[in-house]
Design an enzyme around this catalytic site. Structure first.
Site, PDB file in Angstrom:
ATOM      1  N   HIS A   1       1.466  44.652   8.879  1.00 44.31           N
ATOM      2  CA  HIS A   1       2.673  44.750   8.056  1.00 44.31           C
ATOM      3  C   HIS A   1       3.134  46.194   7.851  1.00 44.31           C
ATOM      4  CE1 HIS A   1      -0.181  45.255   4.557  1.00 44.31           C
ATOM      5  NE2 HIS A   1       0.774  46.079   4.151  1.00 44.31           N
TER       6      HIS A   1
ATOM      7  N   ASP B   1      -3.409  40.367  10.075  1.00 44.48           N
ATOM      8  CA  ASP B   1      -2.726  41.548   9.557  1.00 44.48           C
ATOM      9  C   ASP B   1      -3.345  42.832  10.112  1.00 44.48           C
ATOM     10  OD1 ASP B   1      -0.746  42.893   8.184  1.00 44.48           O
ATOM     11  OD2 ASP B   1      -1.894  43.029   6.324  1.00 44.48           O
TER      12      ASP B   1
ATOM     13  N   GLY C   1       1.041  51.977   0.152  1.00 44.41           N
ATOM     14  CA  GLY C   1       0.721  53.199   0.890  1.00 44.41           C
ATOM     15  C   GLY C   1      -0.733  53.252   1.304  1.00 44.41           C
ATOM     16  N   ASN C   2      -1.595  52.513   0.580  1.00 43.09           N
ATOM     17  CA  ASN C   2      -3.003  52.388   0.961  1.00 43.09           C
ATOM     18  C   ASN C   2      -3.198  51.395   2.108  1.00 43.09           C
ATOM     19  OD1 ASN C   2      -3.951  53.115  -2.273  1.00 43.09           O
ATOM     20  ND2 ASN C   2      -5.159  53.925  -0.570  1.00 43.09           N
ATOM     21  N   SER C   3      -2.229  50.523   2.329  1.00 38.84           N
ATOM     22  CA  SER C   3      -2.372  49.463   3.323  1.00 38.84           C
ATOM     23  C   SER C   3      -2.766  50.022   4.684  1.00 38.84           C
ATOM     24  CB  SER C   3      -1.067  48.681   3.462  1.00 38.84           C
ATOM     25  OG  SER C   3      -0.794  47.957   2.289  1.00 38.84           O
TER      26      SER C   3
ATOM     27  N   LEU D   1     -10.656  23.659  15.321  1.00 39.15           N
ATOM     28  CA  LEU D   1     -11.279  22.347  15.196  1.00 39.15           C
ATOM     29  C   LEU D   1     -10.232  21.247  15.112  1.00 39.15           C
ATOM     30  CD1 LEU D   1     -13.727  20.517  14.805  1.00 39.15           C
ATOM     31  CD2 LEU D   1     -13.758  21.161  12.382  1.00 39.15           C
ATOM     32  N   GLY D   2      -9.222  21.441  14.269  1.00 43.98           N
ATOM     33  CA  GLY D   2      -8.146  20.459  14.176  1.00 43.98           C
ATOM     34  C   GLY D   2      -8.326  19.463  13.044  1.00 43.98           C
ATOM     35  N   VAL D   3      -8.661  19.959  11.846  1.00 42.88           N
ATOM     36  CA  VAL D   3      -8.773  19.092  10.672  1.00 42.88           C
ATOM     37  C   VAL D   3      -8.034  19.724   9.506  1.00 42.88           C
ATOM     38  CG1 VAL D   3     -10.970  18.009  11.274  1.00 42.88           C
ATOM     39  CG2 VAL D   3     -10.978  20.179  10.022  1.00 42.88           C
TER      40      VAL D   3
ATOM     41  N   ILE E   1      -8.489  20.087   5.528  1.00 37.80           N
ATOM     42  CA  ILE E   1      -9.648  19.987   4.651  1.00 37.80           C
ATOM     43  C   ILE E   1      -9.278  20.277   3.209  1.00 37.80           C
ATOM     44  CG2 ILE E   1     -11.348  20.534   6.439  1.00 37.80           C
ATOM     45  CD1 ILE E   1     -11.294  23.432   5.481  1.00 37.80           C
TER      46      ILE E   1
END
Length: 467
Positions: free
Chosen positions: A109, A139, A210-212, A267-269, A271
């Site tokens: 970002h 990110d 600014g820390n990102s 996996l395709g669940v 949850i």
């Protein structure tokens, strides 16, 4: 007259001193001076410039001050006649050098949609950087500057971190270059909304805009996280900050540098968490695991035979304490590799092997009945046949729509108005008659799993009738 110290007073003083906790002594607090001096050179300031087109208006930037009616009138009157105007945006963040030949790690970002990226070193040198690759899900972004012999960060392992351990950050909050803040690790493995595949490190290190993208160091001077997000109600630091674990960041870095994109296991669940009542329903000794609310068709889970209502207790032998533990573990598995799930089904533990798939780009993948509405008095709710339009919208072949929820077991279980009840216990509910039959057979004092559809998404709650 000078005070006289008696032997008894001296003894009491020594005893009290011995009882003072060692951590209150100033000598026990960490000294960051040497660590900062050793590691400041690997941290960089990142400034970006981006431009966006915007249609010019007959009154320039003052048009917003006109009443809304006049704004719409002039926009329509001059539409297509005014030239587009370029607006320039500038932003700032942090990063750190991970290789001497100029590879830099930061947040996605920080550099997303940037037309120009300038990296400024600790010695005030400035270099233009290009984006090697970026991954929005984690990110993480990898930059490259044209340089050799740069100082590099020592990369640590986030898996070795302990809650309560001292950590510190170096970055450029609000543009104040090379600001140092410190704190402790508050928690590990935090799952945030929209970030299911990142087990964040939570700390109370002061992190601000600014820390990102800057590094989070341990007391060995190793980078163990990439500062990414904060929880705030004010826009500034409130004591809760989150960093991407370095083990995750380096896996993304290697993939972006080597092939320019990132693949993750799938996996395709769908949850949800297992609470106390659900744990009792499924025969668990305590609440843990990931409850399968739905199985994505044609997914690895479907091919492996996973079922709605299964509780995934472990992935490759590693316990799933909370449901949020599962996505990062699967996501970090190699696509195409063989894995195994420990599953609770029907009161028995079984092993379910499956082949890890590749997470898709988006990460997700009835007839109205004429029966009369039912009041469902035992549950304290009212239901009616599923409307045909809703059945088509959510691709359902049956169920009942909850129209009212009064006081009673249904409300206590968390059932809401406009939920669609699909299953009570092991009995499917295709219509009102099946609903009545299932409710009449419910035992008192024992929790029963109820499968719902809420706003298009499946959910399972534990319902308990009073004795």
């Amino acid at each position: 007259m000078p005070h006289r110290i008696t032997p008894l007073f001296a003894l009491a003083f020594l005893l009290v001193s011995a009882c003072v906790p060692a951590q209150q002594s100033g000598g026990q607090l960490p000294d960051f001076t040497g660590l900062v001096e050793e590691n400041a050179d690997v941290v960089v300031n990142i400034s970006t410039t981006s431009t966006s087109s915007r249609g010019a208006t007959p009154f320039g930037g003052q048009m917003e001050q006109l009443p809304e009616f006049f704004q719409e009138f002039f926009k329509d009157r001059f539409r297509g006649q005014m030239p587009e105007r370029q607006r320039e945006h500038q932003s700032m963040g942090s990063g750190f050098i991970v290789s001497s030949d100029g590879y830099i790690l930061t947040n996605n970002h920080v550099v997303e949609n940037a037309d120009e990226i300038i990296v400024r070193m600790n010695d005030r040198r400035e270099m233009e950087a290009e984006v090697v690759g970026a991954d929005a899900r984690s990110d993480i972004a990898v930059l490259k500057v044209d340089a050799e012999g740069l100082p590099t960060a020592k990369i640590g392992s986030s898996s070795d971190l302990s809650v309560g351990e001292w950590v510190f950050a170096i970055g450029s909050p609000f543009g104040f270059d090379y600001t140092v803040t410190s704190g402790i690790v508050s928690a590990k493995g935090r799952s945030l909304p929209r970030d299911n595949y990142i087990p964040f490190i939570q700390s109370d290190v002061a992190i601000n805009p600014g820390n990102s993208g800057g590094p989070l160091f341990n007391m060995e001077g190793e980078v163990i996280g990439v500062n990414s997000q904060i929880y705030t109600r004010s826009g500034g630091f409130m004591g809760v900050s989150f960093a991407i674990p370095m083990d995750v960041a380096m896996d993304v870095f290697d993939q972006l540098r080597n092939k320019g994109s990132v693949t993750r296991g799938w996996l395709g669940v769908m949850i949800q968490e297992v609470n106390r009542d659900l744990a009792e329903t499924f025969g668990l000794e305590r609440p843990y695991g990931a409850l399968v609310a739905d199985v994505v068709p044609d997914s690895p889970a479907a091919e492996a035979g996973l079922q709605q209502g299964d509780v995934i207790l472990a992935f490759n032998g590693e316990e799933i304490t909370r449901s949020s533990d599962l996505p990062p573990k699967v996501g970090q598995a190699d696509v195409g590799s063989e894995a195994e799930l420990t599953v609770m089904r029907g009161g028995e533990r079984i092993q379910v092997p499956f082949t890890v798939g590749e997470l898709p780009e988006d990460g997700q993948q009835a007839q109205q009945q004429s029966a009369e509405p039912d009041t469902g008095n035992r549950l304290g709710l009212r239901v009616e046949p599923l409307p045909e339009q809703l059945a088509r919208q959510w691709d359902l072949d049956g169920g009942v729509l909850v129209t009212e929820v009064g006081r009673g077991p249904a409300r206590q279980a968390g059932i809401r108005r406009n939920d669609v009840i699909r299953k009570i216990g092991n009995q499917g509910v295709t219509g009102v008659e099946e609903f009545r039959e299932a409710v009449s057979g419910l035992p008192a004092g024992k929790p029963v799993a109820v499968t719902l559809i809420r706003q298009g998404s499946p959910r399972i709650v534990a319902l308990r009738l009073p004795e």
